[in-house]
Design an enzyme around this catalytic site. Structure first.
Site, PDB file in Angstrom:
ATOM      1  N   SER A 110     -54.613 -33.397  14.435  1.00  0.00           N
ATOM      2  CA  SER A 110     -54.629 -34.481  15.422  1.00  0.00           C
ATOM      3  C   SER A 110     -53.370 -34.547  16.275  1.00  0.00           C
ATOM      4  O   SER A 110     -53.333 -35.284  17.268  1.00  0.00           O
ATOM      5  CB  SER A 110     -54.827 -35.820  14.704  1.00  0.00           C
ATOM      6  OG  SER A 110     -56.106 -35.884  14.117  1.00  0.00           O
TER       7      SER A 110
ATOM      8  N   GLU B 268       0.795  -1.226   0.000  1.00  0.00           N
ATOM      9  CA  GLU B 268       0.000   0.000   0.000  1.00  0.00           C
ATOM     10  C   GLU B 268       0.833   1.285   0.000  1.00  0.00           C
ATOM     11  O   GLU B 268       0.412   2.283  -0.566  1.00  0.00           O
ATOM     12  CB  GLU B 268      -0.939   0.012   1.222  1.00  0.00           C
ATOM     13  CG  GLU B 268      -2.064  -1.006   1.155  1.00  0.00           C
ATOM     14  CD  GLU B 268      -3.041  -0.730   0.019  1.00  0.00           C
ATOM     15  OE1 GLU B 268      -3.364   0.449  -0.224  1.00  0.00           O
ATOM     16  OE2 GLU B 268      -3.457  -1.698  -0.642  1.00  0.00           O
TER      17      GLU B 268
END
Length: 652
Positions: free
Chosen positions: A384, A119
């Site tokens: 059920s 960088e």
């Protein structure tokens, strides 16, 4: 005539004029103009003064609008939450945006050197701006015909990342330059590099070297390897593309570029570079995507001290990643095989232990496509599958499994429930009525004990939703979630004791401070062990000879109940062993009817597939209140397709 004396004579004598000049005197010569003083130095001085004033005002304007830089080295607050399963394995990390502040001095030298090499190679020589670097970058860009290098220093990048928007405007570039100079005047190079590494964006929502190291590699930044450091340094150029989670191959390729730059700058030698290039780090991807349902549910239930913590926290849970993977597989395979032909687009599965510890949770077909959690949030009629509460209420009031009742047409205040297949068996025992899911018998029992009693019984065992105390409650007409229905079956699995579901065991800060520690509540009997065991016996009959045969497990006893609602809008199977309670639901989000999908079909098969894998390696144990006998189990065998089809067509 006497000669003239005085001023006139003197003048005449001085000028040399004779008498002849008296009559013809020349015109007087105009006086020589005075030499003008030079004014341009004054003008330049004035212009310079006004220029200085203007520049000062301009700089003052920019400086006055710049943010405060006094507290940059203070800790960044981040709501970082790490969620672990029951064996300490990572399930997910949420809210991880900034990691703990880490100084350059705490990192291996190659970490910071990786960033400097790629960088800003002249970082330690320049004063915040690097004219040489800018010239070199500009020349390279001209040579290539496109922007291939940037001229911004690390200090400029820090200024931009901290304070400025990404727009490429003149004002922003001036502010960036001023801030870079200002930062260099206030902080040392190591401090600037520390700020940069702790604030730079690495992709995947992560800022800072510590957060990136933990998110991508599962380790603190101080333990990063050279290759891992190169991958992180390389990702800064294009975080969305080069972060290890986005594309591990692209990230590794970019890391090799960083390693080349480090070698070229003299930070590493050729041997070290070659070794680093040959090493491929392990990227931490966390749990399966389907775990997101559980993670979202956990985050919504964090205790106040944890939710308000201003430092990273760790949440230890009861979740089991292995069981979760089996649950997701069972649901996905079941829907892939039968979902289309049944017109069933969604499913949910919940598994917990007999003490209420949540072990697996599938909230839908695909979390990425739909994070809506059907397991915890979808309210559906249980059909059920609600009948165990009806029978428990009846047993608590004197009924016995061998009692005979009429399975035939009934009329209860104008309500005439029909059986699933439209057939009646006449006089049958309650055990048989439960196994074949007789609606007529369930309706009669509800009328006998009262709908309010049935509702109260269900609430006592763990149903939290509002239940309408009407005759149709016998057939599960009130809506519940799969999660609460499964939790309400837990007392049947543990001998009748209350077991509120739980998943969070402990919450601590990363520094070890305990924010929450679960304490098991004292046991509360919500159903007599004898009564709970009677209902369990009915559910065993359901899987051995009734509607739930497709769910029956090999080599260990199991119990459960099927459920199918009107027009086949919902299909359920909820059951258990001595180790796990599991509930399965299938249906559609828009409540559209399925094609004859019953609880004894796909839900029972999903239950069976999951539980067979989940119980692998565990000893066969009797169900609570029962004795293990040979008839409780069947030899392990592969399920036959014909049996599955028959159960799917006639299972309820």
């Amino acid at each position: 005539m006497a000669p003239r004396t005085g001023r006139e004579g003197i003048l005449r004598k001085a000028t040399g004029l004779g008498k002849q000049a008296k009559d013809k005197a020349p015109a007087a010569r105009p006086p020589r103009p005075k030499k003008r003083a030079r004014t341009w130095p004054y003008a330049l001085t004035l212009l310079a003064a006004w220029g200085a004033i203007f520049a000062a005002l301009t700089i003052s304007h920019w400086i006055s609008s710049l943010p405060d830089t006094a507290n940059l080295l203070t800790e960044v607050s981040a709501h970082d939450i790490t969620i672990l399963d029951d064996r300490g394995r990572l399930i997910a990390r949420r809210g991880l945006t900034h990691g703990q502040m880490v100084s350059v001095s705490e990192l291996p030298p190659y970490v910071s050197n990786a960033f400097i090499a790629i960088e800003d190679r002249r970082f330690r020589e320049h004063f915040g701006l690097d004219p040489i670097g800018m010239a070199r970058a500009g020349l390279e860009d001209l040579t290539q015909g496109e922007v291939v290098q940037g001229g911004s220093t690390i200090t400029q990048q820090l200024a931009k990342n901290l304070f400025l928007d990404p727009n490429r405007t003149f004002d922003r570039k001036v502010e960036e330059a001023i801030l870079a100079l200002y930062l260099e005047s206030r902080y040392s190079k190591d401090q600037i590099l520390t700020l940069y590494l702790n604030r730079v964006y690495f992709g995947a929502g992560v800022y800072g070297i510590e957060a990136a190291a933990e998110r991508f590699f599962g380790k603190p930044a101080e333990k990063l390897s050279l290759t891992e450091a190169a991958m992180l340094a390389g990702s800064v150029k294009a975080p969305a593309r080069y972060n290890p989670l986005a594309d591990a191959d692209a990230s590794m390729a970019r890391a090799r570029v960083v390693l080349d730059a480090m070698a070229d700058a003299g930070f590493i030698d050729g041997t070290t570079k070659a070794l680093a290039e040959a090493t491929r780090p392990r990227v931490m991807r966390g749990a399966s995507p389907g775990s997101g349902y559980f993670v979202d549910w956990i985050l919504a239930r964090l205790t106040n001290p944890a939710a308000e913590a201003h430092e990273p926290i760790i949440v230890e849970t009861t979740f089991d990643l292995d069981l979760q993977a089996e649950a997701e597989h069972a649901v996905a395979a079941g829907l892939a095989l039968d979902g289309a032909k049944l017109n069933a687009s969604q499913a949910a599965l919940v598994a917990m232990t007999p003490d209420g510890a949540v072990r697996a949770m599938v909230g839908g077909r695909n979390y990425t496509d739909s994070p809506y959690n059907r397991a915890t949030d979808a309210e559906r009629q249980p059909g059920s599958a609600f009948k165990p509460f009806v029978y428990l209420a009846a047993f608590e009031r004197g009924r016995k499994p061998d009692d005979l009742m009429m399975d035939g047409p009934v009329d209860i205040h104008g309500w005439k429930p029909a059986d699933y297949e439209g057939k009646f068996e006449g006089e049958i025992t309650l055990t048989r009525a439960f196994a074949v899911s007789s609606n007529a018998v369930a309706a009669q029992l509800t009328e006998e004990v009262g709908p309010g009693t049935v509702a109260a019984t269900a609430h006592r065992l763990g149903i939290s939703s509002t239940l309408e105390a009407v005759p149709s409650i016998a057939l599960g007409s009130s809506e519940v979630t799969p999660f609460e229905l499964t939790a309400a079956y837990v007392p049947f699995a543990n001998g009748g004791k209350a077991a509120p579901p739980f998943a969070i065991l402990r919450i601590t800060t990363r520094r070890g401070k305990v924010l929450f520690q679960r304490k098991a509540p004292p046991p509360v009997q919500v159903a007599a062990p004898e009564s709970a065991a009677l209902v369990t016996g009915l559910m065993v009959a359901t899987v051995t000879e009734g509607t739930g045969r497709a769910a029956r497990l090999s080599e260990r006893p199991s119990a459960g109940k099927t459920g199918t609602t009107q027009d086949f809008r919902d299909a359920w199977f909820v059951g258990f062993t001595a180790d796990l309670v599991c509930g399965v639901w299938i249906g559609n989000d828009d409540n559209a009817p399925m094609k004859k999908a019953t609880g004894g079909g796909l839900p029972a098969r999903i239950f069976h597939a999951f539980m067979e894998e989940a119980e692998q390696g565990l000893p066969a144990r009797p169900l609570a209140g029962t004795t293990l006998v040979a008839s409780d189990v069947t030899p392990r065998k592969k399920p036959t397709t014909l049996d599955d089809i028959i159960n799917g067509l006639f299972g309820e």
